[in-house]
Design a protein around this motif. Structure first.
Motif, PDB file in Angstrom:
ATOM      1  N   SER A   1       0.820  -1.211   0.000  1.00 29.75           N
ATOM      2  CA  SER A   1       0.000   0.000   0.000  1.00 29.75           C
ATOM      3  C   SER A   1       0.852   1.258   0.000  1.00 29.75           C
ATOM      4  CB  SER A   1      -0.936   0.008   1.220  1.00 29.75           C
ATOM      5  OG  SER A   1      -1.877  -1.040   1.141  1.00 29.75           O
ATOM      6  N   TRP A   2       1.932   1.256   0.781  1.00 34.23           N
ATOM      7  CA  TRP A   2       2.774   2.453   0.836  1.00 34.23           C
ATOM      8  C   TRP A   2       3.535   2.667  -0.465  1.00 34.23           C
ATOM      9  CZ3 TRP A   2       1.845   6.403   3.486  1.00 34.23           C
ATOM     10  CH2 TRP A   2       1.315   6.307   4.776  1.00 34.23           C
TER      11      TRP A   2
ATOM     12  N   ASN B   1       2.456   1.736  -3.366  1.00 34.08           N
ATOM     13  CA  ASN B   1       1.405   2.178  -4.285  1.00 34.08           C
ATOM     14  C   ASN B   1       1.065   3.653  -4.104  1.00 34.08           C
ATOM     15  OD1 ASN B   1      -0.855   1.659  -6.191  1.00 34.08           O
ATOM     16  ND2 ASN B   1      -2.121   2.065  -4.405  1.00 34.08           N
ATOM     17  N   SER B   2       1.216   4.171  -2.888  1.00 33.39           N
ATOM     18  CA  SER B   2       0.901   5.581  -2.628  1.00 33.39           C
ATOM     19  C   SER B   2       1.915   6.529  -3.271  1.00 33.39           C
ATOM     20  CB  SER B   2       0.834   5.850  -1.116  1.00 33.39           C
ATOM     21  OG  SER B   2       2.121   5.798  -0.523  1.00 33.39           O
TER      22      SER B   2
ATOM     23  N   SER C   1       0.619   9.281  -5.390  1.00 30.79           N
ATOM     24  CA  SER C   1       0.255  10.557  -4.765  1.00 30.79           C
ATOM     25  C   SER C   1       1.436  11.513  -4.702  1.00 30.79           C
ATOM     26  CB  SER C   1      -0.268  10.315  -3.344  1.00 30.79           C
ATOM     27  OG  SER C   1      -1.373   9.473  -3.368  1.00 30.79           O
TER      28      SER C   1
ATOM     29  N   GLY D   1      -3.907  12.017  -1.578  1.00 35.84           N
ATOM     30  CA  GLY D   1      -3.652  10.619  -1.889  1.00 35.84           C
ATOM     31  C   GLY D   1      -2.775   9.903  -0.880  1.00 35.84           C
ATOM     32  N   LEU D   2      -2.034  10.666  -0.078  1.00 38.39           N
ATOM     33  CA  LEU D   2      -1.208  10.031   0.951  1.00 38.39           C
ATOM     34  C   LEU D   2      -2.073   9.243   1.936  1.00 38.39           C
ATOM     35  CD1 LEU D   2       1.370  12.861   1.671  1.00 38.39           C
ATOM     36  CD2 LEU D   2       1.748  10.733   0.435  1.00 38.39           C
TER      37      LEU D   2
ATOM     38  N   GLY E   1      -4.352   7.377   1.090  1.00 40.65           N
ATOM     39  CA  GLY E   1      -4.558   6.077   0.475  1.00 40.65           C
ATOM     40  C   GLY E   1      -3.532   5.047   0.890  1.00 40.65           C
ATOM     41  N   GLY E   2      -2.391   5.511   1.405  1.00 40.72           N
ATOM     42  CA  GLY E   2      -1.371   4.582   1.877  1.00 40.72           C
ATOM     43  C   GLY E   2      -1.799   3.775   3.088  1.00 40.72           C
TER      44      GLY E   2
ATOM     45  N   SER F   1      -7.466  10.818  -2.423  1.00 42.37           N
ATOM     46  CA  SER F   1      -7.385   9.830  -1.342  1.00 42.37           C
ATOM     47  C   SER F   1      -8.069   8.525  -1.724  1.00 42.37           C
ATOM     48  CB  SER F   1      -8.018  10.399  -0.066  1.00 42.37           C
ATOM     49  OG  SER F   1      -9.356  10.788  -0.293  1.00 42.37           O
TER      50      SER F   1
ATOM     51  N   ILE G   1      -6.072   6.318  -4.633  1.00 47.84           N
ATOM     52  CA  ILE G   1      -4.934   5.548  -4.117  1.00 47.84           C
ATOM     53  C   ILE G   1      -5.422   4.445  -3.183  1.00 47.84           C
ATOM     54  CG2 ILE G   1      -2.770   5.667  -2.825  1.00 47.84           C
ATOM     55  CD1 ILE G   1      -2.779   7.048  -5.593  1.00 47.84           C
TER      56      ILE G   1
END
Length: 374
Positions: free
Chosen positions: A133-134, A136-137, A140, A250-251, A253-254, A302, A305
């Protein structure tokens, strides 16, 4: 801890390949149009080239994952990003611009699946969702960085893409130094064994949901900023800072991996779909309100992501024997939807209006709520 090193180099690579190489086109489109004077339909077709390239690259990355090391595929991603960004910076007509967009778009497809393999091989199970997930972020970070550089450089879009090329080169070198050189032999064996009919049956809802969500969000990525800048009721600074708002939001989204671990996959999926679709609905119906001008891109950044993080976990849970394939399938279908959506978005914007486009995109997104993991 290797997962920390992997995030340090993986997050910037995703930032470069997604934020700078792929999604920056929508941000720079108003400035590029001042030079090339393209019709909206032409802009939409060029945007679709990035998604088509992504589809081709992600298929190649999955096919060759049992023959080529993840590190080698990521090096190819870095090179295609650097070359594509360089071509964009010197393009003088839509044809050359399309070539640069296509080559830069290849980097996104090559960059995602290999990290899933590296994480599966080198990171303990309880940390894998969060690590994925991180990384992928990084989209952002790349989106926010693109926005800040564009604001500083104003309308100097060629110089902006040259800066992007330099950043891509630095990130490529960092990945070359840090990523493990050994090929994943376990994955090699699993890929040759193929996939069961049960896995493919369970993948059907994931595939259909990814297609709808890709089609839905393509309009926002390509035309949201152009729409904001053309709307006289929206302050200029909102259009200028739109990409930064999307990227910074989008951060959040992490946190997808942590939320899935705590609340479950399907609740996280539904929240992301509702938020993503609502962002387009707000943009198409309530643009006269300044607060909506902030809320819509914040929701989009947000939730996009977060949604892609959910799709990663969903895909890997379906194709457990091959993490790169599990990540690649939803991202491939998402990009296919984005390619289709980009073409139709330009046509709809030409024939009707941006308002109709974004409202229609939100409806398509809401339809994805009918799907669930089986």
């Amino acid at each position: 801890m290797f997962e920390n090193k992997l995030i340090v180099v993986g997050l910037p690579m995703i930032a470069v390949t997604y934020g700078l190489s792929r999604f920056s086109y929508g941000l720079m489109l108003p400035y590029i149009n001042e030079t090339m004077n393209m019709a909206q339909s032409t802009s939409g077709v060029i945007s679709s080239l990035s998604y088509i390239a992504y589809c081709i690259a992600i298929v190649l990355a999955m096919v060759f994952s049992n023959r080529v090391s993840p590190r080698s595929i990521l090096i190819v991603a870095g090179f295609s990003s650097t070359i594509g960004l360089g071509i964009i910076s010197v393009s003088g007509n839509p044809g050359v611009l399309g070539l640069g967009i296509f080559l830069a778009g290849l980097s996104t497809g090559f960059s995602s699946p290999p990290y899933a393999d590296i994480i599966d091989e080198n990171v303990e199970i309880k940390l894998q969702n969060q690590t994925n997930s991180w990384i992928n972020s990084g989209t952002s970070i790349g989106t926010a960085l693109t926005g800040v550089i564009a604001i500083i450089m104003t309308d100097s879009w060629r110089e902006t893409y040259l800066i992007f090329m330099v950043i891509a080169t630095v990130v490529l070198f960092a990945n070359y130094k840090v990523l493990p050189k050994k090929q994943n032999q376990t994955l090699n064996k699993n890929v040759k064994s193929g996939f069961s009919k049960e896995e493919w049956r369970r993948a059907i809802p994931l595939i259909l949901a990814s297609l709808l969500l890709g089609t839905s969000c393509s309009a926002y990525w390509t035309f949201s900023r152009d729409f904001m800048l053309q709307n006289e009721s929206v302050p200029d600074y909102l259009g200028e800072w739109l990409w930064v708002i999307i990227g910074v939001a989008g951060l959040l989204g992490g946190t997808a991996g942590a939320c899935i671990n705590k609340f479950g996959l399907m609740p996280a999926y539904r929240i992301s779909v509702i938020a993503l679709s609502t962002s387009s609905l707000l943009l198409g119906t309530f643009t006269d309100y300044i607060m909506i001008g902030f809320l819509s891109p914040a929701l989009f950044g947000s939730s996009y992501i977060f949604m892609t993080g959910v799709l990663i976990v969903w895909g890997i849970s379906v194709f457990k024997s091959n993490p790169s394939f599990g990540l690649g399938i939803p991202f491939l279908i998402l990009a296919l939807g984005q390619a289709i959506g980009s073409i139709f978005s330009g046509v709809i914007a030409d024939l009707l209006s941006y308002n109709v486009l974004f409202i229609g995109a939100s409806i398509i997104g809401y339809l994805a709520l009918i799907f669930k993991r089986t």
